[in-house]
Structure formats: structure tokens, C-alpha cells
Design a protein around this motif. Structure first.
Motif, PDB file in Angstrom:
ATOM      1  N   ALA A 166       0.826  -1.209   0.000  1.00  0.00           N
ATOM      2  CA  ALA A 166       0.000   0.000   0.000  1.00  0.00           C
ATOM      3  C   ALA A 166       0.856   1.254   0.000  1.00  0.00           C
ATOM      4  O   ALA A 166       0.556   2.230  -0.705  1.00  0.00           O
ATOM      5  CB  ALA A 166      -0.946  -0.005   1.201  1.00  0.00           C
ATOM      6  N   PHE A 169       2.209   1.873  -3.376  1.00  0.00           N
ATOM      7  CA  PHE A 169       1.164   2.352  -4.283  1.00  0.00           C
ATOM      8  C   PHE A 169       0.867   3.837  -4.063  1.00  0.00           C
ATOM      9  O   PHE A 169       0.576   4.559  -5.023  1.00  0.00           O
ATOM     10  CB  PHE A 169      -0.113   1.534  -4.085  1.00  0.00           C
ATOM     11  CG  PHE A 169      -0.109   0.192  -4.773  1.00  0.00           C
ATOM     12  CD1 PHE A 169       1.016  -0.299  -5.417  1.00  0.00           C
ATOM     13  CD2 PHE A 169      -1.248  -0.590  -4.783  1.00  0.00           C
ATOM     14  CE1 PHE A 169       1.021  -1.536  -6.053  1.00  0.00           C
ATOM     15  CE2 PHE A 169      -1.269  -1.825  -5.416  1.00  0.00           C
ATOM     16  CZ  PHE A 169      -0.133  -2.298  -6.049  1.00  0.00           C
ATOM     17  N   ILE A 170       0.907   4.307  -2.827  1.00  0.00           N
ATOM     18  CA  ILE A 170       0.648   5.725  -2.568  1.00  0.00           C
ATOM     19  C   ILE A 170       1.630   6.598  -3.345  1.00  0.00           C
ATOM     20  O   ILE A 170       1.235   7.493  -4.099  1.00  0.00           O
ATOM     21  CB  ILE A 170       0.743   6.022  -1.064  1.00  0.00           C
ATOM     22  CG1 ILE A 170      -0.392   5.350  -0.293  1.00  0.00           C
ATOM     23  CG2 ILE A 170       0.722   7.526  -0.805  1.00  0.00           C
ATOM     24  CD1 ILE A 170      -0.198   5.386   1.220  1.00  0.00           C
ATOM     25  N   ILE A 187      -2.252   0.346 -10.864  1.00  0.00           N
ATOM     26  CA  ILE A 187      -2.258   0.539  -9.413  1.00  0.00           C
ATOM     27  C   ILE A 187      -3.684   0.509  -8.880  1.00  0.00           C
ATOM     28  O   ILE A 187      -3.984  -0.148  -7.871  1.00  0.00           O
ATOM     29  CB  ILE A 187      -1.562   1.861  -9.040  1.00  0.00           C
ATOM     30  CG1 ILE A 187      -0.064   1.773  -9.353  1.00  0.00           C
ATOM     31  CG2 ILE A 187      -1.791   2.192  -7.567  1.00  0.00           C
ATOM     32  CD1 ILE A 187       0.661   3.094  -9.258  1.00  0.00           C
ATOM     33  N   ALA A 191      -4.909  -2.284  -6.328  1.00  0.00           N
ATOM     34  CA  ALA A 191      -5.308  -1.860  -4.986  1.00  0.00           C
ATOM     35  C   ALA A 191      -6.711  -2.340  -4.657  1.00  0.00           C
ATOM     36  O   ALA A 191      -6.980  -2.841  -3.546  1.00  0.00           O
ATOM     37  CB  ALA A 191      -5.212  -0.342  -4.869  1.00  0.00           C
ATOM     38  N   VAL A 217      -1.551   3.222   6.071  1.00  0.00           N
ATOM     39  CA  VAL A 217      -1.132   3.310   4.678  1.00  0.00           C
ATOM     40  C   VAL A 217      -2.151   2.645   3.765  1.00  0.00           C
ATOM     41  O   VAL A 217      -2.350   3.091   2.628  1.00  0.00           O
ATOM     42  CB  VAL A 217       0.300   2.747   4.445  1.00  0.00           C
ATOM     43  CG1 VAL A 217       1.327   3.615   5.151  1.00  0.00           C
ATOM     44  CG2 VAL A 217       0.429   1.302   4.838  1.00  0.00           C
ATOM     45  N   GLU A 218      -2.838   1.607   4.247  1.00  0.00           N
ATOM     46  CA  GLU A 218      -3.916   1.032   3.441  1.00  0.00           C
ATOM     47  C   GLU A 218      -5.055   2.042   3.272  1.00  0.00           C
ATOM     48  O   GLU A 218      -5.608   2.196   2.174  1.00  0.00           O
ATOM     49  CB  GLU A 218      -4.440  -0.261   4.060  1.00  0.00           C
ATOM     50  CG  GLU A 218      -5.523  -0.906   3.226  1.00  0.00           C
ATOM     51  CD  GLU A 218      -5.917  -2.300   3.690  1.00  0.00           C
ATOM     52  OE1 GLU A 218      -7.031  -2.737   3.338  1.00  0.00           O
ATOM     53  OE2 GLU A 218      -5.120  -2.965   4.387  1.00  0.00           O
ATOM     54  N   CYS A 221      -3.933   4.687   0.821  1.00  0.00           N
ATOM     55  CA  CYS A 221      -3.914   4.125  -0.525  1.00  0.00           C
ATOM     56  C   CYS A 221      -5.316   4.110  -1.108  1.00  0.00           C
ATOM     57  O   CYS A 221      -5.549   4.579  -2.239  1.00  0.00           O
ATOM     58  CB  CYS A 221      -3.316   2.724  -0.488  1.00  0.00           C
ATOM     59  SG  CYS A 221      -3.321   1.842  -2.063  1.00  0.00           S
ATOM     60  N   ARG A 224      -6.826   7.384  -2.196  1.00  0.00           N
ATOM     61  CA  ARG A 224      -6.370   7.864  -3.504  1.00  0.00           C
ATOM     62  C   ARG A 224      -7.021   7.085  -4.657  1.00  0.00           C
ATOM     63  O   ARG A 224      -7.205   7.620  -5.744  1.00  0.00           O
ATOM     64  CB  ARG A 224      -4.850   7.751  -3.593  1.00  0.00           C
ATOM     65  CG  ARG A 224      -4.114   8.821  -2.794  1.00  0.00           C
ATOM     66  CD  ARG A 224      -2.675   8.402  -2.481  1.00  0.00           C
ATOM     67  NE  ARG A 224      -1.930   9.498  -1.869  1.00  0.00           N
ATOM     68  CZ  ARG A 224      -2.061   9.884  -0.605  1.00  0.00           C
ATOM     69  NH1 ARG A 224      -2.911   9.244   0.185  1.00  0.00           N
ATOM     70  NH2 ARG A 224      -1.349  10.886  -0.129  1.00  0.00           N
TER      71      ARG A 224
END
Length: 322
Positions: A166, A169-170, A187, A191, A217-218, A221, A224
Motif C-alpha cells: 500500500a 502504491f501511494i 495501481i 489496490a 497506509v492502506e 492508498c 487515492r
């Protein structure tokens, strides 16, 4: 807490002190034979400092970000001069040559890849310099690897350290949305596949030496990846009791007992990523509590000072992006 000129100057001075410091150095390097027994500067003409490759990359991200946000700082003039000398086409070619080694296929995957995207994205915003153009081939080389690898990674990596999916991916999506539409689409698809069905997260964190909040962070992610209403529905299922203060662990900063230990000091970074996440969720008080624990200690020992400022900047970035 805000990123003001004095704090930005302090971050810059810390990073300027180590981006060119070759030793000590923890290398991610496979030796295929005696000829590969080379030092950091010989292998990496740009990113040989800051204890390890990825820390040098994100320290340059920090420096260029501060230069753009605070152009009148004396440190910003030094940043520009140092970047002009280091971020050159010839040096980038040397970094790309390292990637061409058969043993470098998994080099810095995915953490260093993501930070390189963040660095190139920031460099490209400096219209008065050619740093973005110089770094573009290296970003494209990692983008090619990214698009080749992630369709094969069937399951996300959720641990709160370098392999975390995650977090990668951010940073990667922030770059891909501007520079690589196919990668951005990948992505988003990955995700949603990895995290879209996640429910009722227990937030069993932190681990003993983690620098990422896997929960936060998940969340960042998916914030976004999903449009507003869809994200709110996902968040309500992922953290259904968030409004009641649960899981309680999410509001409890991590304690650090030995900041000279390179693993234990990871927990300061954990507090910064927690603060970043709380800020994105609109809880300034929770963000401030996490920052207050770790921000006073960013220079306590080189095991933290070579990387912590970058994570503090993530938590304090006035634009909320990389």
C-alpha cells in the motif's frame, strides 16, 4: 504543527549533511563475482549516501521539496548547487547501468522504486532546472519493472516495513497519475483487488520494528484509489468503529527505547506515518500527538537522522502529497 521555514531549514541541513556521506553504508547488492565487490559510490553515482540507496533517494526528494516550498532559504541555494552537480544525465546513466545487471531485477522492490517516482515527480516541478529531464529515464526504467511485476504479485504485502504494498502504491500513484496512465490504471486495479474486500481491521500494530502503520497506509492508498463516496463506504467497513475511538491502538503513539538501534528507531517513522494518516482523515489532534513523540528526536542518532526527516515531511507536507 506546521512546516515553517525554521523547521524546513533544519530538515534541509540534516539531509545535506548525509546525502553525500558514503559510509557507513548498508547495501542491497548481489555479487555475481569478484568484479562486483565495489563500494557504494562506484555502484551508484547519485545515491551512494545516507546509509542506503532508498534513504538517499528520499532525502533528495526532501531537499528538492524544501527548495520548491521555501525558495528563499539559504539552504535552498545550496540544495540547487548540489543537485546541479549530482542529478545529471551521466550519473543517471550509471544508476540505470546498475539495474541492467542480471542480479538487480529485484533491486529495491517496491520501496526504492516508489521513492524514486516521488523524487522524479518533485524534480519535474522545478521548471528552472533540468533535474526532472535527467531523472526521467531512471523513473521510466522502474515504471517498466513495476508494470511487469505487479500483475504477477497475487497477494499484497501488509507488513509495516519496506515491502509494504500500500505504501508503494501511494507514492507510485502520485507519480503515475501525471507521468504514466497505464501504470496508474494498474495501481488502481491492483489496490482494489488487494484491499477492496478488507473488513473490520483489528489494527494489531505496531510490530516491534515497523516504520509504517499498515492500517493507515492502506487507508491512504484506498483514499487515492476510490472516489469520495466509494472511499467513505470502504472506510466504514474497514474501520467500522473509528468514530468510537476503536481500534484503540490507532490512537496510541509508539514508544522508542533505543534510538541508536537501527531497527527500534523505525518506530519514530511509524509515528510519522500515523500522523500523516490521521491528518488525511482530518484528525489534527491525533496527528499532533504522534508527531510530538518523535519530532524532537530526529537527530538523536544517525540510525534515525539519515531518514526520519523524510517521513516527518510526509506528515507535515502542506500540499498533502509527494
Amino acid at each position: 504543527m506546521n512546516l515553517d521555514p525554521p523547521l524546513a531549514a533544519r530538515f534541509a541541513r540534516i539531509a545535506l549533511g548525509h546525502v553525500g556521506q558514503e559510509y557507513p553504508n548498508k547495501m542491497d547488492h548481489v555479487l555475481d563475482g569478484p568484479a562486483d565487490a565495489l563500494g557504494p559510490r562506484a555502484l551508484h553515482p547519485i545515491f551512494y549516501g545516507s546509509y542506503d540507496w532508498h534513504s538517499c533517494v528520499h532525502s533528495w526528494w526532501l531537499l528538492l521539496t524544501i527548495r520548491r516550498l521555501f525558495p528563499d532559504l539559504p539552504e535552498s541555494r545550496e540544495i540547487a548547487a548540489r543537485a546541479d552537480a549530482v542529478l545529471t544525465g551521466a550519473n543517471v546513466a550509471g544508476e540505470i547501468a546498475y539495474l541492467a545487471r542480471p542480479s538487480s531485477a529485484g533491486f529495491e522492490r517496491p520501496y526504492g522504486w516508489a521513492w524514486l517516482f516521488a523524487l522524479h515527480g518533485e524534480a519535474a516541478r522545478h521548471a528552472d532546472r533540468r533535474w526532472g529531464a535527467a531523472l526521467a529515464p531512471l523513473a521510466e526504467a522502474f515504471a517498466s519493472r513495476f508494470k511487469s511485476y505487479f500483475p504477477k504479485q497475487l497477494y499484497p504485502i501488509r507488513s509495516g516495513a519496506h515491502a509494504n504494498t500500500a505504501f508503494a502504491f501511494i507514492l507510485s500513484l502520485d507519480w503515475a497519475d501525471t507521468h504514466d496512465a497505464a501504470m496508474a490504471a494498474l495501481i488502481r486495479e491492483r489496490a482494489e483487488t488487494y484491499f477492496g474486500a478488507d473488513r473490520d481491521c483489528p489494527a494489531w500494530e505496531p510490530g516491534g520494528d515497523e516504520f509504517l502503520s499498515s492500517t493507515m497506509v492502506e487507508v491512504m492508498c484506498m483514499k487515492r484509489v476510490l472516489p469520495g463516496d466509494a472511499f467513505e463506504r470502504w472506510l466504514a467497513a474497514f474501520l467500522p468503529r473509528l468514530g468510537k475511538g476503536e481500534p484503540a491502538t490507532l490512537r496510541r503513539p509508539a514508544a522508542v527505547l533505543d534510538r541508536s538501534d537501527g531497527k527500534l528507531v523505525h518506530l519514530d517513522g511509524f509515528n510519522f506515518t500515523r500522523a500523516w494518516g490521521w491528518r488525511e482523515l482530518g484528525d489534527a489532534d491525533a496527528a499532533a500527538r504522534h508527531l510530538a513523540v518523535s519530532l524532537p528526536h530526529i537527530e538523536d542518532d544517525y540510525m534515525g537522522s539519515h531518514w526520519l526527516c523524510s517521513f516527518a515531511l510526509l506528515a507535515l507536507h502542506p500540499e498533502g502529497r509527494t
